[in-house]
Design an enzyme around this catalytic site. Structure first.
Site, PDB file in Angstrom:
ATOM      1  N   HIS A 164      -1.323 -10.911  -2.773  1.00 47.81           N
ATOM      2  CA  HIS A 164      -0.546 -10.073  -1.860  1.00 47.81           C
ATOM      3  C   HIS A 164       0.682  -9.461  -2.519  1.00 47.81           C
ATOM      4  O   HIS A 164       1.712  -9.295  -1.879  1.00 47.81           O
ATOM      5  CB  HIS A 164      -0.149 -10.886  -0.627  1.00 47.81           C
ATOM      6  CG  HIS A 164      -1.328 -11.360   0.160  1.00 47.81           C
ATOM      7  ND1 HIS A 164      -1.895 -10.627   1.168  1.00 47.81           N
ATOM      8  CD2 HIS A 164      -2.073 -12.484   0.041  1.00 47.81           C
ATOM      9  CE1 HIS A 164      -2.937 -11.282   1.665  1.00 47.81           C
ATOM     10  NE2 HIS A 164      -3.059 -12.410   0.998  1.00 47.81           N
ATOM     11  N   ASP A 222      -5.238  -6.868   3.259  1.00 45.97           N
ATOM     12  CA  ASP A 222      -5.356  -8.201   3.841  1.00 45.97           C
ATOM     13  C   ASP A 222      -6.742  -8.372   4.449  1.00 45.97           C
ATOM     14  O   ASP A 222      -7.228  -7.482   5.150  1.00 45.97           O
ATOM     15  CB  ASP A 222      -4.338  -8.402   4.976  1.00 45.97           C
ATOM     16  CG  ASP A 222      -2.917  -8.521   4.484  1.00 45.97           C
ATOM     17  OD1 ASP A 222      -2.711  -8.591   3.254  1.00 45.97           O
ATOM     18  OD2 ASP A 222      -2.008  -8.529   5.331  1.00 45.97           O
ATOM     19  N   TRP A 276       6.564 -11.643  -2.366  1.00 51.85           N
ATOM     20  CA  TRP A 276       6.996 -12.340  -1.156  1.00 51.85           C
ATOM     21  C   TRP A 276       7.777 -13.597  -1.553  1.00 51.85           C
ATOM     22  O   TRP A 276       7.323 -14.353  -2.407  1.00 51.85           O
ATOM     23  CB  TRP A 276       5.789 -12.718  -0.312  1.00 51.85           C
ATOM     24  CG  TRP A 276       6.153 -13.033   1.107  1.00 51.85           C
ATOM     25  CD1 TRP A 276       6.604 -14.228   1.591  1.00 51.85           C
ATOM     26  CD2 TRP A 276       6.114 -12.145   2.229  1.00 51.85           C
ATOM     27  NE1 TRP A 276       6.851 -14.138   2.934  1.00 51.85           N
ATOM     28  CE2 TRP A 276       6.557 -12.862   3.357  1.00 51.85           C
ATOM     29  CE3 TRP A 276       5.742 -10.804   2.383  1.00 51.85           C
ATOM     30  CZ2 TRP A 276       6.646 -12.299   4.625  1.00 51.85           C
ATOM     31  CZ3 TRP A 276       5.823 -10.242   3.636  1.00 51.85           C
ATOM     32  CH2 TRP A 276       6.281 -10.990   4.750  1.00 51.85           C
ATOM     33  N   HIS A 323      -6.607 -14.158   5.858  1.00 51.04           N
ATOM     34  CA  HIS A 323      -5.180 -14.304   5.547  1.00 51.04           C
ATOM     35  C   HIS A 323      -4.420 -14.940   6.712  1.00 51.04           C
ATOM     36  O   HIS A 323      -3.467 -15.699   6.497  1.00 51.04           O
ATOM     37  CB  HIS A 323      -4.610 -12.928   5.212  1.00 51.04           C
ATOM     38  CG  HIS A 323      -3.166 -12.904   4.848  1.00 51.04           C
ATOM     39  ND1 HIS A 323      -2.608 -13.777   3.938  1.00 51.04           N
ATOM     40  CD2 HIS A 323      -2.143 -12.098   5.270  1.00 51.04           C
ATOM     41  CE1 HIS A 323      -1.316 -13.519   3.815  1.00 51.04           C
ATOM     42  NE2 HIS A 323      -1.009 -12.516   4.614  1.00 51.04           N
ATOM     43  N   HIS A 341      -0.491  -8.315  12.585  1.00 48.84           N
ATOM     44  CA  HIS A 341      -1.777  -8.668  11.991  1.00 48.84           C
ATOM     45  C   HIS A 341      -2.828  -8.962  13.061  1.00 48.84           C
ATOM     46  O   HIS A 341      -3.953  -8.451  13.014  1.00 48.84           O
ATOM     47  CB  HIS A 341      -1.618  -9.886  11.073  1.00 48.84           C
ATOM     48  CG  HIS A 341      -0.959  -9.604   9.768  1.00 48.84           C
ATOM     49  ND1 HIS A 341       0.414  -9.520   9.637  1.00 48.84           N
ATOM     50  CD2 HIS A 341      -1.467  -9.398   8.527  1.00 48.84           C
ATOM     51  CE1 HIS A 341       0.712  -9.284   8.360  1.00 48.84           C
ATOM     52  NE2 HIS A 341      -0.412  -9.196   7.672  1.00 48.84           N
ATOM     53  N   HIS A 351      -1.949  -3.646  -1.646  1.00 46.81           N
ATOM     54  CA  HIS A 351      -3.023  -4.614  -1.425  1.00 46.81           C
ATOM     55  C   HIS A 351      -3.565  -4.516  -0.007  1.00 46.81           C
ATOM     56  O   HIS A 351      -2.948  -3.932   0.873  1.00 46.81           O
ATOM     57  CB  HIS A 351      -2.526  -6.032  -1.699  1.00 46.81           C
ATOM     58  CG  HIS A 351      -1.490  -6.507  -0.724  1.00 46.81           C
ATOM     59  ND1 HIS A 351      -0.157  -6.216  -0.859  1.00 46.81           N
ATOM     60  CD2 HIS A 351      -1.598  -7.244   0.420  1.00 46.81           C
ATOM     61  CE1 HIS A 351       0.517  -6.751   0.138  1.00 46.81           C
ATOM     62  NE2 HIS A 351      -0.340  -7.373   0.953  1.00 46.81           N
ATOM     63  N   GLU A 358      -1.365  -2.520   2.682  1.00 48.36           N
ATOM     64  CA  GLU A 358       0.090  -2.660   2.625  1.00 48.36           C
ATOM     65  C   GLU A 358       0.643  -2.195   1.279  1.00 48.36           C
ATOM     66  O   GLU A 358      -0.052  -2.192   0.269  1.00 48.36           O
ATOM     67  CB  GLU A 358       0.493  -4.107   2.892  1.00 48.36           C
ATOM     68  CG  GLU A 358       0.135  -4.558   4.310  1.00 48.36           C
ATOM     69  CD  GLU A 358       0.285  -6.052   4.559  1.00 48.36           C
ATOM     70  OE1 GLU A 358       0.528  -6.420   5.721  1.00 48.36           O
ATOM     71  OE2 GLU A 358       0.154  -6.854   3.597  1.00 48.36           O
TER      72      GLU A 358
END
Length: 217
Positions: free
Chosen positions: A48, A54, A18, A58, A159, A52, A171
């Site tokens: 992340h 969440d 990210w 998060h 989310h 992975h 994800e």
């Protein structure tokens, strides 16, 4: 010969991350020559990167952390569907592929699996998509994207909608090489007590051939 299919992104120093987050890095900090007996590696990483899960922490300050989550959500029968012709993971897209009950759903989108490139944007999960998943019994959803929300999102509708419908988030699964159909899933997170996410090793095994019509039971 094993019939398990690895749907995890390879975790290496070229793995996309990210923007602005900590990239994954592995190095052999101590060699066998140095220690006289063993090689010892060290890693630095965000929670992340790669494939992975969440935890609610998060995106919620008072949300559950990884070790608080129900481990059985990550093990059991799942269904793989392809909605690559849709721009979002919404009720319309999901209804076009699945109406029968399922506890775990893995979704292939139009985004190519390319672990070394972070996408400009992703097909998001919408509020009505999350509600529809809940209506057919989904308790875990996996996507082949790094997020269930647009990359630029700050309100995190995907989310929060999944959380409101008691659906766990997985994800960056790799599904380009997987047929639609029924599978057994194992995608266990690490037992990280205070973490907001965890890398997982996700694998699936076909049930009754695996590549049947995704609508069949």
């Amino acid at each position: 010969m094993s019939c398990w299919i690895d749907i995890s992104q390879p975790v290496n120093n070229q793995l996309a991350h990210w923007p602005g987050d900590q990239p994954f890095h592995y190095h052999t900090a101590l060699t066998k020559e140095m220690t006289g007996s063993v090689n010892i590696g060290r890693i630095t990483t965000s929670a992340h990167v790669g494939t992975h899960t969440d935890a609610p922490y998060h995106f919620l300050d008072d949300g559950k952390k990884i070790l608080d989550l129900e481990v059985d959500r990550y093990i059991g029968p799942c269904k793989v569907i392809d909605i690559g012709s849709f721009a979002a993971i919404n009720e319309e897209a999901l209804k076009s592929k699945i109406t029968q009950p399922t506890e775990r759903l893995l979704i292939r989108t139009s985004l190519p699996n390319n672990p070394e490139r972070f996408p400009d944007d992703v097909p998001p999960i919408t509020a009505d998509g999350a509600a529809y998943m809940r209506s057919i019994g989904v308790h875990l959803v996996g996507v082949d994207t790094p997020s269930v929300d647009p990359v630029s999102s700050k309100d995190m509708i995907g989310h929060h909608s999944l959380f409101a419908n008691d659906i766990y988030i997985l994800e960056n699964v790799m599904l380009d090489h997987v047929d639609e159909g029924d599978y057994e899933l194992i995608a266990l997170p690490l037992p990280l007590q205070d973490a907001d996410g965890s890398l997982v090793r996700a694998v699936i095994k076909p049930i009754n051939g695996g590549n049947r019509d995704a609508e069949s039971t």
